[in-house]
Design a protein around this motif. Structure first.
Motif, PDB file in Angstrom:
ATOM      1  N   PRO A 142       0.805  -1.226   0.000  1.00 56.10           N
ATOM      2  CA  PRO A 142       0.000   0.000   0.000  1.00 56.10           C
ATOM      3  C   PRO A 142       0.841   1.281   0.000  1.00 56.10           C
ATOM      4  N   ALA A 143       1.948   1.279   0.743  1.00 57.83           N
ATOM      5  CA  ALA A 143       2.770   2.490   0.822  1.00 57.83           C
ATOM      6  C   ALA A 143       3.298   2.889  -0.546  1.00 57.83           C
ATOM      7  N   ILE A 144       3.659   1.891  -1.365  1.00 57.54           N
ATOM      8  CA  ILE A 144       4.180   2.199  -2.710  1.00 57.54           C
ATOM      9  C   ILE A 144       3.087   2.824  -3.569  1.00 57.54           C
ATOM     10  N   VAL A 145       1.873   2.261  -3.493  1.00 58.99           N
ATOM     11  CA  VAL A 145       0.764   2.758  -4.320  1.00 58.99           C
ATOM     12  C   VAL A 145       0.389   4.183  -3.949  1.00 58.99           C
ATOM     13  N   PHE A 146       0.194   4.427  -2.649  1.00 57.12           N
ATOM     14  CA  PHE A 146      -0.364   5.705  -2.225  1.00 57.12           C
ATOM     15  C   PHE A 146       0.680   6.784  -1.947  1.00 57.12           C
ATOM     16  N   LEU A 147       1.937   6.407  -1.870  1.00 56.27           N
ATOM     17  CA  LEU A 147       2.983   7.408  -1.642  1.00 56.27           C
ATOM     18  C   LEU A 147       3.815   7.701  -2.879  1.00 56.27           C
ATOM     19  N   VAL A 148       3.751   6.833  -3.885  1.00 56.51           N
ATOM     20  CA  VAL A 148       4.573   7.012  -5.089  1.00 56.51           C
ATOM     21  C   VAL A 148       3.766   7.548  -6.262  1.00 56.51           C
ATOM     22  N   ILE A 149       2.581   6.976  -6.493  1.00 55.07           N
ATOM     23  CA  ILE A 149       1.785   7.371  -7.661  1.00 55.07           C
ATOM     24  C   ILE A 149       1.368   8.849  -7.624  1.00 55.07           C
ATOM     25  N   PRO A 150       0.825   9.375  -6.518  1.00 50.24           N
ATOM     26  CA  PRO A 150       0.414  10.791  -6.510  1.00 50.24           C
ATOM     27  C   PRO A 150       1.545  11.777  -6.840  1.00 50.24           C
ATOM     28  N   SER A 160      -8.005   6.572  -9.841  1.00 52.07           N
ATOM     29  CA  SER A 160      -7.120   5.410  -9.925  1.00 52.07           C
ATOM     30  C   SER A 160      -6.796   4.848  -8.539  1.00 52.07           C
ATOM     31  N   THR A 161      -6.346   5.714  -7.651  1.00 51.59           N
ATOM     32  CA  THR A 161      -6.004   5.243  -6.308  1.00 51.59           C
ATOM     33  C   THR A 161      -7.252   4.872  -5.507  1.00 51.59           C
ATOM     34  N   GLY A 162      -8.351   5.584  -5.748  1.00 45.91           N
ATOM     35  CA  GLY A 162      -9.602   5.254  -5.063  1.00 45.91           C
ATOM     36  C   GLY A 162     -10.127   3.885  -5.467  1.00 45.91           C
ATOM     37  N   THR A 163     -10.007   3.558  -6.743  1.00 47.75           N
ATOM     38  CA  THR A 163     -10.436   2.243  -7.223  1.00 47.75           C
ATOM     39  C   THR A 163      -9.588   1.134  -6.610  1.00 47.75           C
ATOM     40  N   VAL A 164      -8.270   1.358  -6.591  1.00 53.21           N
ATOM     41  CA  VAL A 164      -7.367   0.377  -5.978  1.00 53.21           C
ATOM     42  C   VAL A 164      -7.716   0.184  -4.501  1.00 53.21           C
TER      43      VAL A 164
END
Length: 366
Positions: free
Chosen positions: A49-57, A99-103
């Protein structure tokens, strides 16, 4: 443009970064969440989760600023419709939240049908763009930017009115596509792209030929108009060269730098890796260890791959999905069985990998 919209720039940037707050939910999320899906909607790529929500934005924020700066430079002096400018400021913030909300929703178990989310989002996006497209004024950053539309306002306006109807139609077609079998998704997506791209180009060319045939314009006058309108093309070339140079330098650094360091301790093994989150394995969680002289093959699903490092989630016929932290090339590797998962590790040399394997065997046998 940026000077006149500082408030929008700040607010839209904040919205893009809002998904970083999702990390506050990391305590209730699985250790790995789905981030990549097959065309049938089945998850085949996972990340922490940290990679998804801290890297993508932050990546989306960088693209947001880049797009707005390029628009301000390349369209300097061309007054654009305020509604279109608003869309340019808000398209990436919306994508960030969607994108992040769907994930996040899938990770929390609210839905498993990613294709439904995608098609609904596309439907809304196509309809919105279709309604606003006829309102665009001639520019070289937003819209159907081909030779014939840029030659005259008449061609630009007619082509974008026509294209706007096609985009709305594409959006409406997304709704019945939701009920089709997942295997048809690729054909649906390809068909929508063709519908929105090819007919407007053909229409613009035919409109141009019609103007010539009617004697309303000449090739010389149209080319002269095009030259005046694209007078900032020199700035575009300079910006392009700078961006390409920066990208090539960063790509070279990513391709040929970075390290994987194995740090054994009394009760666990920590893998410290460049460009990826560290991995810690408790010895009592490791059920078995195997030394593979010829290494392990596999296709990267998610993670980082370069000429030097192979890390992240991989897949092969033997293990299915597995986690990998190795150097690239046919080097020996250690296959660890951790519950139902496989973890493949490898040091930079065969000697280091062998020594690590013997250390792991010693620890798990005690």
């Amino acid at each position: 443009m940026i000077q006149k919209n500082k408030g929008k720039l700040i607010l839209s940037s904040i919205v893009i970064l809002l998904p970083m707050l999702f990390c506050l939910l990391s305590g209730v999320l699985p250790e790995k969440i789905a981030v990549h899906f097959r065309l049938d909607g089945t998850a085949d790529g996972f990340a922490r989760p940290a990679i998804v929500f801290l890297v993508i934005p932050p990546i989306l924020l960088a693209f947001h600023w880049l797009c707005l700066i390029l628009t301000a430079v390349l369209d300097k002096g061309n007054e654009q419709n305020k509604k279109i400018t608003g869309i340019m400021f808000w398209i990436l913030p919306i994508i960030s939240l969607m994108s992040t909300g769907t994930v996040l929703a899938i990770a929390l178990g609210y839905t498993a049908n990613i294709l439904t989310f995608v098609l609904v989002f596309l439907a809304v996006l196509f309809v919105v763009i279709g309604n606003y497209m006829p309102k665009t004024t001639r520019n070289i950053t937003a819209g159907i930017k081909i030779k014939w539309t840029l030659m005259s306002d008449e061609n630009w306006n007619a082509t974008h009115r026509f294209a706007g109807k096609l985009y709305v139609l594409a959006g409406l077609l997304c709704i019945p596509a939701i009920f089709l079998p997942e295997k048809f998704f690729a054909f649906v997506a390809f068909g929508l792209i063709l519908l929105c791209v090819v007919p407007p180009i053909v229409y613009s060319y035919c409109f141009y030929k019609k103007q010539l045939a009617a004697g309303e314009v000449t090739k010389e006058s149209m080319n002269e108009t095009l030259g005046r309108f694209t007078k900032h093309s020199k700035a575009a070339r300079v910006v392009t060269v700078v961006l390409v140079t920066v990208i090539l330098i960063l790509s070279a650094l990513l391709m040929y730098t970075g390290d994987i360091t194995m740090v054994p301790s009394e009760d666990s093994l920590t893998v410290k890796a460049s460009f990826m989150q560290d991995l810690t394995l408790a010895y009592d969680a490791i059920d078995a260890a195997e030394y593979r002289e010829g290494g392990v093959d596999g296709r990267r699903i998610y993670g980082f791959g370069s000429a030097r490092l192979l890390m992240g989630s991989f897949k092969n016929e033997e293990f299915g999905l597995y986690t990998r932290y190795t150097y690239a090339g046919k080097l020996p590797a250690i296959v660890l069985t951790v519950g139902e998962e496989r973890v493949v590790l490898g040091a930079e040399t065969a000697e280091e990998t062998r020594a690590l394997y013997e250390r792991i065997l010693l620890e798990i046998s005690e």
